[in-house]
Design a protein around this motif. Structure first.
Motif, PDB file in Angstrom:
ATOM      1  N   LYS A 190       0.810  -1.215   0.000  1.00  0.00           N
ATOM      2  CA  LYS A 190       0.000   0.000   0.000  1.00  0.00           C
ATOM      3  C   LYS A 190       0.849   1.273   0.000  1.00  0.00           C
ATOM      4  O   LYS A 190       0.407   2.312  -0.497  1.00  0.00           O
ATOM      5  CB  LYS A 190      -0.958   0.006   1.185  1.00  0.00           C
ATOM      6  CG  LYS A 190      -0.311  -0.012   2.555  1.00  0.00           C
ATOM      7  CD  LYS A 190      -1.393  -0.105   3.638  1.00  0.00           C
ATOM      8  CE  LYS A 190      -0.793  -0.206   5.026  1.00  0.00           C
ATOM      9  NZ  LYS A 190      -1.861  -0.368   6.069  1.00  0.00           N
TER      10      LYS A 190
ATOM     11  N   ILE B 155       1.774   1.751  -3.659  1.00  0.00           N
ATOM     12  CA  ILE B 155       0.589   2.239  -4.363  1.00  0.00           C
ATOM     13  C   ILE B 155       0.356   3.717  -4.056  1.00  0.00           C
ATOM     14  O   ILE B 155       0.064   4.509  -4.965  1.00  0.00           O
ATOM     15  CB  ILE B 155      -0.647   1.406  -3.970  1.00  0.00           C
ATOM     16  CG1 ILE B 155      -0.497  -0.021  -4.489  1.00  0.00           C
ATOM     17  CG2 ILE B 155      -1.924   2.043  -4.517  1.00  0.00           C
ATOM     18  CD1 ILE B 155      -1.596  -0.965  -4.029  1.00  0.00           C
ATOM     19  N   ASP B 156       0.500   4.099  -2.803  1.00  0.00           N
ATOM     20  CA  ASP B 156       0.281   5.496  -2.414  1.00  0.00           C
ATOM     21  C   ASP B 156       1.263   6.424  -3.120  1.00  0.00           C
ATOM     22  O   ASP B 156       0.890   7.530  -3.542  1.00  0.00           O
ATOM     23  CB  ASP B 156       0.418   5.639  -0.894  1.00  0.00           C
ATOM     24  CG  ASP B 156       0.136   7.058  -0.425  1.00  0.00           C
ATOM     25  OD1 ASP B 156      -1.020   7.510  -0.561  1.00  0.00           O
ATOM     26  OD2 ASP B 156       1.073   7.721   0.071  1.00  0.00           O
TER      27      ASP B 156
ATOM     28  N   GLU C  22      -0.066   6.698  -6.720  1.00  0.00           N
ATOM     29  CA  GLU C  22      -1.375   7.330  -6.862  1.00  0.00           C
ATOM     30  C   GLU C  22      -1.414   8.753  -6.320  1.00  0.00           C
ATOM     31  O   GLU C  22      -2.344   9.491  -6.631  1.00  0.00           O
ATOM     32  CB  GLU C  22      -2.433   6.449  -6.196  1.00  0.00           C
ATOM     33  CG  GLU C  22      -2.604   5.129  -6.921  1.00  0.00           C
ATOM     34  CD  GLU C  22      -3.728   4.262  -6.393  1.00  0.00           C
ATOM     35  OE1 GLU C  22      -4.298   4.615  -5.335  1.00  0.00           O
ATOM     36  OE2 GLU C  22      -4.030   3.238  -7.035  1.00  0.00           O
TER      37      GLU C  22
ATOM     38  N   CYS D  88      -7.604   0.227 -13.213  1.00  0.00           N
ATOM     39  CA  CYS D  88      -6.329   0.474 -12.558  1.00  0.00           C
ATOM     40  C   CYS D  88      -6.363   0.007 -11.104  1.00  0.00           C
ATOM     41  O   CYS D  88      -7.418  -0.226 -10.532  1.00  0.00           O
ATOM     42  CB  CYS D  88      -5.999   1.967 -12.604  1.00  0.00           C
ATOM     43  SG  CYS D  88      -5.889   2.641 -14.265  1.00  0.00           S
ATOM     44  N   GLY D  89      -5.188  -0.095 -10.513  1.00  0.00           N
ATOM     45  CA  GLY D  89      -5.097  -0.432  -9.099  1.00  0.00           C
ATOM     46  C   GLY D  89      -4.469  -1.797  -8.875  1.00  0.00           C
ATOM     47  O   GLY D  89      -3.909  -2.422  -9.775  1.00  0.00           O
ATOM     48  N   LEU D  90      -4.568  -2.255  -7.626  1.00  0.00           N
ATOM     49  CA  LEU D  90      -4.038  -3.566  -7.260  1.00  0.00           C
ATOM     50  C   LEU D  90      -4.971  -4.640  -7.787  1.00  0.00           C
ATOM     51  O   LEU D  90      -6.139  -4.697  -7.429  1.00  0.00           O
ATOM     52  CB  LEU D  90      -3.908  -3.660  -5.730  1.00  0.00           C
ATOM     53  CG  LEU D  90      -3.248  -4.932  -5.188  1.00  0.00           C
ATOM     54  CD1 LEU D  90      -1.798  -5.034  -5.654  1.00  0.00           C
ATOM     55  CD2 LEU D  90      -3.326  -4.961  -3.663  1.00  0.00           C
TER      56      LEU D  90
ATOM     57  N   ASN E 134      -2.821  -5.435   0.141  1.00  0.00           N
ATOM     58  CA  ASN E 134      -2.235  -4.135   0.472  1.00  0.00           C
ATOM     59  C   ASN E 134      -1.195  -4.226   1.580  1.00  0.00           C
ATOM     60  O   ASN E 134      -0.244  -3.443   1.621  1.00  0.00           O
ATOM     61  CB  ASN E 134      -3.334  -3.153   0.897  1.00  0.00           C
ATOM     62  CG  ASN E 134      -4.028  -2.518  -0.289  1.00  0.00           C
ATOM     63  OD1 ASN E 134      -3.401  -1.955  -1.171  1.00  0.00           O
ATOM     64  ND2 ASN E 134      -5.353  -2.618  -0.317  1.00  0.00           N
TER      65      ASN E 134
ATOM     66  N   VAL F  70       4.769  -3.814 -11.047  1.00  0.00           N
ATOM     67  CA  VAL F  70       4.081  -2.559 -11.359  1.00  0.00           C
ATOM     68  C   VAL F  70       4.076  -2.418 -12.868  1.00  0.00           C
ATOM     69  O   VAL F  70       5.138  -2.367 -13.499  1.00  0.00           O
ATOM     70  CB  VAL F  70       4.778  -1.349 -10.709  1.00  0.00           C
ATOM     71  CG1 VAL F  70       4.155  -0.046 -11.193  1.00  0.00           C
ATOM     72  CG2 VAL F  70       4.702  -1.437  -9.189  1.00  0.00           C
TER      73      VAL F  70
ATOM     74  N   ASN G 252       2.272  -9.746  -6.017  1.00  0.00           N
ATOM     75  CA  ASN G 252       1.280  -8.674  -6.151  1.00  0.00           C
ATOM     76  C   ASN G 252       1.404  -8.036  -7.527  1.00  0.00           C
ATOM     77  O   ASN G 252       2.519  -7.780  -7.988  1.00  0.00           O
ATOM     78  CB  ASN G 252       1.501  -7.615  -5.074  1.00  0.00           C
ATOM     79  CG  ASN G 252       1.322  -8.164  -3.664  1.00  0.00           C
ATOM     80  OD1 ASN G 252       0.236  -8.166  -3.126  1.00  0.00           O
ATOM     81  ND2 ASN G 252       2.419  -8.657  -3.072  1.00  0.00           N
TER      82      ASN G 252
ATOM     83  N   TYR H 280       0.065  -4.769  -9.826  1.00  0.00           N
ATOM     84  CA  TYR H 280      -0.569  -3.443  -9.760  1.00  0.00           C
ATOM     85  C   TYR H 280      -0.408  -2.748 -11.115  1.00  0.00           C
ATOM     86  O   TYR H 280       0.613  -2.893 -11.791  1.00  0.00           O
ATOM     87  CB  TYR H 280       0.083  -2.593  -8.666  1.00  0.00           C
ATOM     88  CG  TYR H 280      -0.374  -1.155  -8.674  1.00  0.00           C
ATOM     89  CD1 TYR H 280      -1.514  -0.759  -7.988  1.00  0.00           C
ATOM     90  CD2 TYR H 280       0.334  -0.184  -9.385  1.00  0.00           C
ATOM     91  CE1 TYR H 280      -1.952   0.556  -8.001  1.00  0.00           C
ATOM     92  CE2 TYR H 280      -0.095   1.131  -9.415  1.00  0.00           C
ATOM     93  CZ  TYR H 280      -1.240   1.495  -8.727  1.00  0.00           C
ATOM     94  OH  TYR H 280      -1.668   2.806  -8.763  1.00  0.00           O
TER      95      TYR H 280
ATOM     96  N   ALA I  75      -1.167   1.142 -13.241  1.00  0.00           N
ATOM     97  CA  ALA I  75      -1.616   2.543 -13.368  1.00  0.00           C
ATOM     98  C   ALA I  75      -1.633   2.842 -14.858  1.00  0.00           C
ATOM     99  O   ALA I  75      -0.578   2.957 -15.481  1.00  0.00           O
ATOM    100  CB  ALA I  75      -0.682   3.498 -12.633  1.00  0.00           C
TER     101      ALA I  75
END
Length: 366
Positions: A4, A7-8, A11, A25-27, A32, A62, A94, A96, A98
Motif C-alpha cells: 500500500k 501504491i500510495d 497514486e 487500474c489499481g491492485l 495491500n 508494477v 502482487n 498493480y 496505473a
C-alpha cells in the motif's frame, strides 16, 4: 515497505479518480498489507514477466497496462490472464497497474514522449472538463485563518502552477439555533444571531474533494457547516489526453521522421503523405490516440504521433496534418521510466528493477 505504500507513492502522482471509465487500474492481485521484497516494472504483465519477477526475487509487479480489464467469472487457466493470476497467487506476487490515470497526468506518459523528442512549451492537447469544483464556505472572523489554512493544507486552492488561491468576501450571516442545537455562537432556542463572516471561495480538484471536506468540518467552529461544492466545467490544464509542444528548431519532414524513429526506438513508422513544409508543432498521444486527431489539427500541430491508427482513419488527415503511427508499444515503452523515477524518489534505498522482457506482441519482418 508495504504494498500500500508503493501504491500510495504512485497514486499521489496519478490519482485513480482520473482513469477512464473503461479502465481497471489499481491492485489486481495481492494484498495491500504484504511486505514488498522487490519491485519489477514492466509495460505489460505476461507470463514471462511474472517468471522474471520470481527469478529476480520481486514479489510486486508494477505495470502500465492492467492484466485484468474485465471481470473474471472463473480462474481455471483457460487463457493467459487466468494462468498469470493463478501463478501470481500461488507464488504470492502482487500485481498493480496505473494506466489511463497515468496517461491523463500532465507529467505522465505523453510528457515522457515529449521529453524524448525535446519538445518545449508543452500543454495538454485535450484537457478534461469534469475534474474541478468550486467550494464556497462561510466562517466567522475569528476562525477564518484556521479554516482557510486547513483547506489549503488539504489541497484546495491549487490552480496549475499556483497554490493557496482563494477569494474572500466580508458579509453578515444569520441563524437561529433550535432548542436541541449546540451553537458555537449564541444560545440554543435563543434569538436570531447576526454574525460578521467571510465567504471563502476556492477551486477543488476531484481527487482532493474528500480530504478538503474533511478538513473543512474539522477546522470549522460551527456545529452545522454551511458550504456549497459546485462542479466547474473549466478545462483542467493539468489533466487530460495527449500533449502538444514545439521543437527547438523546425525540421524538414523526412529528417523529423528519421529523428522520431531513432528517439522512439521503433522499427517502423506508418505515416500519411508529407505536406512539403517544416515540422514545428508536434502533437503526441501514447497508445491508441486516433480519437485526438481533430484536437491535434485544431491546435495547429504539423504532425500527430501515436499508435493504432486504422487504415481508413489515415484518410481523416485530409492533407491538414501528417499522421505518424509509431506503434502502441513503441509509444509507451518509456512509461516504465516514470514509475522508476517516482519510486526511486520516494524509496531511494530500495532496489527498483526494470523488466528486461520486450512484451510487444507485434513483430516486424524486414
Amino acid at each position: 515497505m508495504l504494498v500500500k505504500e508503493v501504491i500510495d507513492a504512485i497514486e499521489t502522482f496519478a490519482p485513480p479518480v482520473y482513469q477512464e471509465s473503461y479502465d481497471n487500474c489499481g491492485l489486481q492481485v495481492g494484498k495491500n498489507d504484504d511486505e514488498v521484497t522487490g519491485i519489477l516494472i514492466s509495460l505489460d504483465v505476461t507470463e514471462s514477466v511474472l517468471d522474471e519477477a520470481l527469478e529476480r526475487r520481486c514479489n510486486m509487479i508494477v505495470s502500465h497496462h492492467p492484466l485484468i480489464f474485465s471481470g473474471l467469472k472463473k480462474i481455471i487457466g483457460r487463457n493467459y490472464v487466468e494462468k498469470i493470476v493463478q501463478k501470481a497467487i500461488k507464488n504470492d506476487v502482487n500485481i498493480y497497474a496505473a494506466h489511463t490515470n497515468l496517461d491523463n497526468m500532465y507529467g505522465g506518459v505523453n510528457a515522457k514522449i515529449a521529453d524524448k523528442l525535446g519538445l518545449g512549451d508543452t500543454r495538454i492537447l485535450s484537457a478534461k472538463t469534469d475534474t474541478l469544483s468550486k467550494l464556497y464556505t462561510y466562517a466567522p472572523l475569528n476562525s477564518v485563518e484556521k479554516v482557510r489554512d486547513a483547506l489549503f493544507a488539504a489541497g484546495a486552492g491549487n490552480i496549475s502552477k499556483y497554490k493557496e488561491c482563494s477569494f474572500n468576501t466580508n458579509g453578515t450571516g444569520t441563524f437561529r439555533a433550535h432548542e436541541d442545537a449546540n451553537p458555537a455562537i449564541g444560545q440554543a432556542g435563543g434569538n436570531r444571531e447576526w454574525v460578521d463572516e467571510v465567504k471563502i471561495e476556492m477551486i477543488v480538484a476531484k481527487h482532493t474533494e474528500k480530504a478538503v471536506l474533511r478538513a473543512l468540518f474539522q477546522s470549522h467552529p460551527y456545529e452545522e457547516v454551511a458550504y456549497e461544492l459546485i462542479p466547474v466545467p473549466n478545462p483542467n490544464q493539468q489533466i487530460g489526453a495527449g500533449m502538444i509542444g514545439k521543437l527547438p528548431s523546425p525540421m524538414d519532414e523526412p529528417d523529423f521522421i528519421a529523428f522520431l524513429k531513432k528517439q522512439m526506438k521503433t522499427d517502423c513508422i506508418r505515416h500519411t503523405a508529407f505536406k512539403s513544409k517544416k515540422i514545428g508543432q508536434v502533437a503526441v498521444c501514447g497508445g491508441s490516440g486516433s480519437f485526438l486527431l481533430k484536437d491535434a489539427i485544431a491546435a495547429g500541430a504539423d504532425i500527430f504521433i501515436t499508435g493504432d491508427f486504422k487504415y481508413h482513419q489515415f484518410f481523416d488527415a485530409e492533407g491538414k496534418i501528417v499522421i505518424a503511427d509509431i506503434g502502441h508499444y513503441e509509444s509507451e515503452q518509456f512509461t516504465s521510466e516514470i514509475f522508476e523515477e517516482l519510486l526511486n524518489k520516494k524509496f531511494p534505498t530500495f532496489a527498483i528493477l526494470l523488466s528486461n522482457i520486450n512484451t510487444n506482441p507485434v513483430k516486424y519482418f524486414f
